[in-house]
Design an enzyme around this catalytic site. Sequence first.
Site, PDB file in Angstrom:
ATOM      1  N   GLU A 350     -12.599  45.849  10.959  1.00 10.92           N
ATOM      2  CA  GLU A 350     -11.931  45.130  12.045  1.00 10.92           C
ATOM      3  C   GLU A 350     -10.567  44.679  11.543  1.00 10.92           C
ATOM      4  OE1 GLU A 350     -14.208  41.639  13.207  1.00 10.92           O
ATOM      5  OE2 GLU A 350     -12.363  40.470  13.278  1.00 10.92           O
ATOM      6  N   HIS A 436     -21.981  37.909   9.547  1.00  8.55           N
ATOM      7  CA  HIS A 436     -22.994  38.665  10.297  1.00  8.55           C
ATOM      8  C   HIS A 436     -24.366  38.652   9.623  1.00  8.55           C
ATOM      9  CE1 HIS A 436     -19.423  41.450  11.684  1.00  8.55           C
ATOM     10  NE2 HIS A 436     -19.391  40.275  12.266  1.00  8.55           N
ATOM     11  N   ASN A 474     -20.141  45.157  14.353  1.00 12.00           N
ATOM     12  CA  ASN A 474     -20.347  43.737  14.650  1.00 12.00           C
ATOM     13  C   ASN A 474     -21.630  43.606  15.490  1.00 12.00           C
ATOM     14  OD1 ASN A 474     -17.581  44.849  14.772  1.00 12.00           O
ATOM     15  ND2 ASN A 474     -17.028  42.737  14.415  1.00 12.00           N
TER      16      ASN A 474
END
Length: 497
Positions: A350, A436, A474
């Site tokens: 990202e 995460h 994600n």
Amino acid sequence: MNIGIIGSGYGGAVAALRLAEQGYDVDVIEMGVDWETMPKKNGLVFTKMTAPNERSMWFKTKTQMPFGRLFDIPLIDKNIGWGAGVLDVENFGFMNVYLGHGVGGGSLVNGGMAVVPRQSYFRKILPQIDAGEMFAKYFPRANDTLGVAEPPRDIIGASKYYNFARVAANQAVKAGFQTAFVPNVYDWDYMRQESFNNVERSALNGQVIFGNDHGKKTLPKTYWAKAKATGKVHLKPLTEVLSITQNPDNTFTLKTKTIDFDGRVLKNEELTYDRLIMAAGSIGTSKLLVRAKNTGTIKNLPNETGKRWGPNGNVMVARNMGTATGVYQAGIPAMGVTNWDDSPNSVFAEIAPFPAGIELKTGLYLAITENPTLGEFTWNGADQSVGLNWTQQMSAPSVAAAKAFMEKMNAANRGTSNRSDLFEDNKAFSDYFSYHPLGGMIIGEATDLNGEVKGVPNLFVMDGSLIPGRIGVNPFVTITALAERNIDKLISARKFG
Ligand code: FDA
């Protein structure tokens, strides 16, 4: 039928909405603030990254960013007041796990990146789940209810707020990588109006991990708005579940503590439920169930309790871009670098903003890597606490993939290099961190194939702890879709009467 849900993130929101739609009353016990009831302070509910206060972090006197340093000086972290703020970090030895607290859980603090995993990878990680059904039915349902949308090209391609993303994407293309526009739950029309100064600014006002006042479709604006509208959902904010006891009739009694924003204890209660849904997130659910197993308050919890945890291969990396990335940066990421073929060096990176308000010529990436290593939660009988065994060595595969990615980027782009002044120990990456957390109560192992805990009837798991350690992208769309699937099947099986 008396139903309790612990936690109000993605898993809790899905369970509450779908049960309420079926006419069930549900209690939702959430340790954080109901931010929708919070009055503004200095014109904002949440804070900007550059001006944190007691609302920014969960009972800390100083912020703890994943990168606390700049020019090797601890410039970024700031002293703050003490309060039930929105972002927490749990420090477990060599692993700092970031979490959101409040009604909406992680949706309050996350970047809103809403990514469906590749179907082949989903099949690899969760072979026990019917991928065909997930991709035909539950991923679309999750995306739809979450309000996911593609970033519009006029904003990402032209706005000064996304110069950082364009610079990073161009460098990635030169290095032979593919780039992608990444779907998000941010309301892009709202962002367009922000850029014209027609509405109060949020993403364009440096808001991101300490919460977002407008524009981001957090769970309170989607699932919780619908769930509340049923009149069937009873929220208990600022109430933490401390322990769970299974009664002889297979009901559950929770010991809870309710606090005010400053942390003063208002009451201690015992609440009893016929059915209990664990949705406290990978860390929260695993901690409660590892405690219950080791103190014997729930009999027959399976040996798989607290096992197979992972950080989704997260590594934060930083580069000197050799060119301006922009003083103005939107708080919401919209692009990624994709280099994923399931090999050990696979990376989905990202392109993260760094809204510091000054030109830093810096590229920041949240790299998701293919790290098959899994850890587990541990019990320390001496101080009755739950720990996590995660060592530096366990992050090594992620570091190798991140380094290979950085080297390729730097070799293809003259004048660029690794940036080693942001993280601890002069590293150009943070391998001791995760946004995460996944795993701890794996579906089909610690629970049956619908999330009911093996050997413990009436106890269900509905959050990120069902997924074994990684998902390649994600994770919140996968967590939402899996919860949609499980609650559907549990309701059909008449598990709630
Ligand atoms: P989640 O953590 O959302 O909810 C658990 C809830 O339970 C919390 O509200 C917590 O307060 C509550 N709770 C815990 N213990 C409790 C107890 N004992 N008693 C009562 N309540 C309790 N993902 C993604 O897909 N795209 C992204 O862009 C990002 N970005 C991102 C940035 C940052 C800074 C973070 C911290 C995280 C992300 N994420 C992300 C990750 C994403 O937010 C995360 O995977 C989900 O929120 C997890 O959903 P769950 O339902 O599992 O738990």
